[in-house]
Design an enzyme around this catalytic site. Structure first.
Site, PDB file in Angstrom:
ATOM      1  N   SER A 129       0.958  -1.122   0.028  1.00 28.06           N
ATOM      2  CA  SER A 129      -0.002   0.011   0.025  1.00 28.06           C
ATOM      3  C   SER A 129       0.943   1.132  -0.077  1.00 28.06           C
ATOM      4  O   SER A 129       1.983   1.102   0.339  1.00 28.06           O
ATOM      5  CB  SER A 129      -0.848   0.036   1.174  1.00 28.06           C
ATOM      6  OG  SER A 129      -0.036   0.273   2.524  1.00 28.06           O
TER       7      SER A 129
ATOM      8  N   LEU B   3       2.796  -1.002   5.005  1.00 26.11           N
ATOM      9  CA  LEU B   3       2.335   0.157   5.323  1.00 26.11           C
ATOM     10  C   LEU B   3       3.363   1.385   5.429  1.00 26.11           C
ATOM     11  O   LEU B   3       4.193   1.055   6.313  1.00 26.11           O
ATOM     12  CB  LEU B   3       1.567   0.164   6.686  1.00 26.11           C
ATOM     13  CG  LEU B   3       0.822   1.475   7.311  1.00 26.11           C
ATOM     14  CD1 LEU B   3       0.053   1.927   6.683  1.00 26.11           C
ATOM     15  CD2 LEU B   3       0.545   1.045   9.009  1.00 26.11           C
TER      16      LEU B   3
ATOM     17  N   ILE C 288       7.108  -2.119   7.505  1.00 20.67           N
ATOM     18  CA  ILE C 288       7.008  -0.570   7.768  1.00 20.67           C
ATOM     19  C   ILE C 288       7.718  -0.149   6.283  1.00 20.67           C
ATOM     20  O   ILE C 288       8.817  -0.584   6.150  1.00 20.67           O
ATOM     21  CB  ILE C 288       7.495  -0.191   8.723  1.00 20.67           C
ATOM     22  CG1 ILE C 288       6.801  -0.655   9.995  1.00 20.67           C
ATOM     23  CG2 ILE C 288       7.506   1.214   8.609  1.00 20.67           C
ATOM     24  CD1 ILE C 288       5.421  -0.506  10.048  1.00 20.67           C
ATOM     25  N   LYS C 289       6.801   0.661   5.537  1.00 20.02           N
ATOM     26  CA  LYS C 289       7.579   1.356   4.553  1.00 20.02           C
ATOM     27  C   LYS C 289       8.443   2.711   4.809  1.00 20.02           C
ATOM     28  O   LYS C 289       7.681   3.448   5.347  1.00 20.02           O
ATOM     29  CB  LYS C 289       6.581   1.637   3.285  1.00 20.02           C
ATOM     30  CG  LYS C 289       6.120   0.414   2.654  1.00 20.02           C
ATOM     31  CD  LYS C 289       5.083   0.650   1.547  1.00 20.02           C
ATOM     32  CE  LYS C 289       5.909   0.950   0.174  1.00 20.02           C
ATOM     33  NZ  LYS C 289       4.793   1.126  -0.939  1.00 20.02           N
ATOM     34  N   VAL C 290       9.572   2.943   4.085  1.00 16.91           N
ATOM     35  CA  VAL C 290      10.415   3.933   4.518  1.00 16.91           C
ATOM     36  C   VAL C 290      10.749   4.190   3.178  1.00 16.91           C
ATOM     37  O   VAL C 290      11.375   3.443   2.448  1.00 16.91           O
ATOM     38  CB  VAL C 290      11.385   3.574   5.240  1.00 16.91           C
ATOM     39  CG1 VAL C 290      12.217   4.794   5.514  1.00 16.91           C
ATOM     40  CG2 VAL C 290      10.905   2.994   6.612  1.00 16.91           C
TER      41      VAL C 290
END
EC number: 2.2.1.2
Length: 316
Positions: free
Chosen positions: A34, A95, A126-128
């Site tokens: 996402s 996310l 976790i998207k960074v």
């Protein structure tokens, strides 16, 4: 093809309850992603969020967003959990942290840890973003044993740097999201036809080599932005062209469905480095440098995600 995985780059409440489950059950996908733009599109245009938004009236905009988004992420996580339990390399949902924290490493780290703790699911990444401060965030999260998806990767140089960090520090699954089609959208108007629809694949392949040179067994290249930007290309063009060993392709539904009608039976052999360098020389004849383009696209990507997130928050 066990070496290649297909993920879905889409999230929306009705989809998660119906077609998403069908895609998982028939073995078509083994993960999902996402981003702020996808959530903005889903929440502002789908009727399936209206009642819940009405009940949350009076709360702060970001609190409303997190309530809706985390519910979707948990639903996707539950659907994918059997895949994760069977093989911890698969079954992930990503996310992204608040795009407005992109240049503040400390706040990004705190938010990432808070979100991961709140969700409390091992198959959440976790998207960074691959910005200067983002790379610092990646290092901190991997040391904290949080699975990461490093996004908005355009530069092979940056891809290699991130892979080196993950090779030393990653204790959980990690992916490096290499964006593809935006290169062609940027470069194709500037070059003759024989050079069009190739820059994205060439650059992504070079990123893939850089990642594989440094990565450990927990890290994979994830090809993103694989929906076509030109009507002259097959919808699954970027999936088929980048079907490499030890890689993942996260694709929008249109590309995904087109590919599933006629999927590859074996992995592709990437272009040789000599072929990549020859193509880059041809681009330079037209005053195009892929590294400069990569830096420009990263800046634009960071701005675009902020704009989408701001639009979403203002809709509440």
């Amino acid at each position: 093809m066990q070496e290649f995985s297909l993920w879905c780059d889409f999230i929306e409440r009705d989809f998660l309850e119906n077609d998403f489950l069908k895609l998982i059950n028939k073995g078509a996908i083994c993960g999902a992603t996402s981003n702020p733009s996808l959530f903005c599109e889903a929440i502002t245009k789908s009727a399936f969020y209206k009642d819940e938004i009405a009940k949350l009236k009076g709360k702060k905009a970001k609190e409303i967003y997190e309530t809706l988004a985390l519910k979707d992420i948990l639903q996707a996580s539950s659907a994918l959990m059997p895949l994760y339990e069977k093989d911890p390399n698969n079954g992930y949902i990503s996310l992204e942290i608040d795009p407005f924290l992109e240049d503040d490493a400390a706040k990004s780290i705190d938010e990432a840890k808070r979100l991961f703790k709140t969700l409390n699911r091992p198959n959440v990444m976790i998207k960074v973003p691959a910005s200067e401060s983002g790379i610092e965030v990646v290092s901190a999260l991997t040391q904290a044993s949080i699975p990461v998806n490093v996004t908005l990767v355009f530069s092979p140089k940056i891809a290699g740097e991130i892979a080196q960090i993950l090779a030393k520090e990653a204790q959980k699954r990690a992916v490096i999201s290499v964006f593809v089609s935006r290169f062609d959208k940027e470069i194709d108007p500037l070059v003759p036809k024989n050079l069009q629809a190739q820059s994205g694949i060439i650059n992504a392949t070079e990123c893939y080599y850089q990642i594989n040179q440094h990565a450990n067994k927990l890290t994979s290249t994830l090809f993103a932005s694989t929906g076509v930007k030109s009507n002259s290309l097959a919808k699954d063009y970027y999936i088929k062209a980048l079907c490499f060993k030890n890689s993942i392709n996260t694709a929008p539904l249109e590309a995904l469905n087109a590919y599933l009608l006629d999927p590859n039976t074996e992995c592709q052999t990437p272009l040789k480095t000599t072929e990549i360098e020859a193509f880059k020389k041809e681009l330079k004849v037209h005053n195009i440098d892929l590294e400069n383009t990569a830096q420009k696209l990263l800046k634009e990507g960071l701005i675009a995600f902020k704009q989408s997130f701001e639009k979403l928050l203002s809709s509440f």
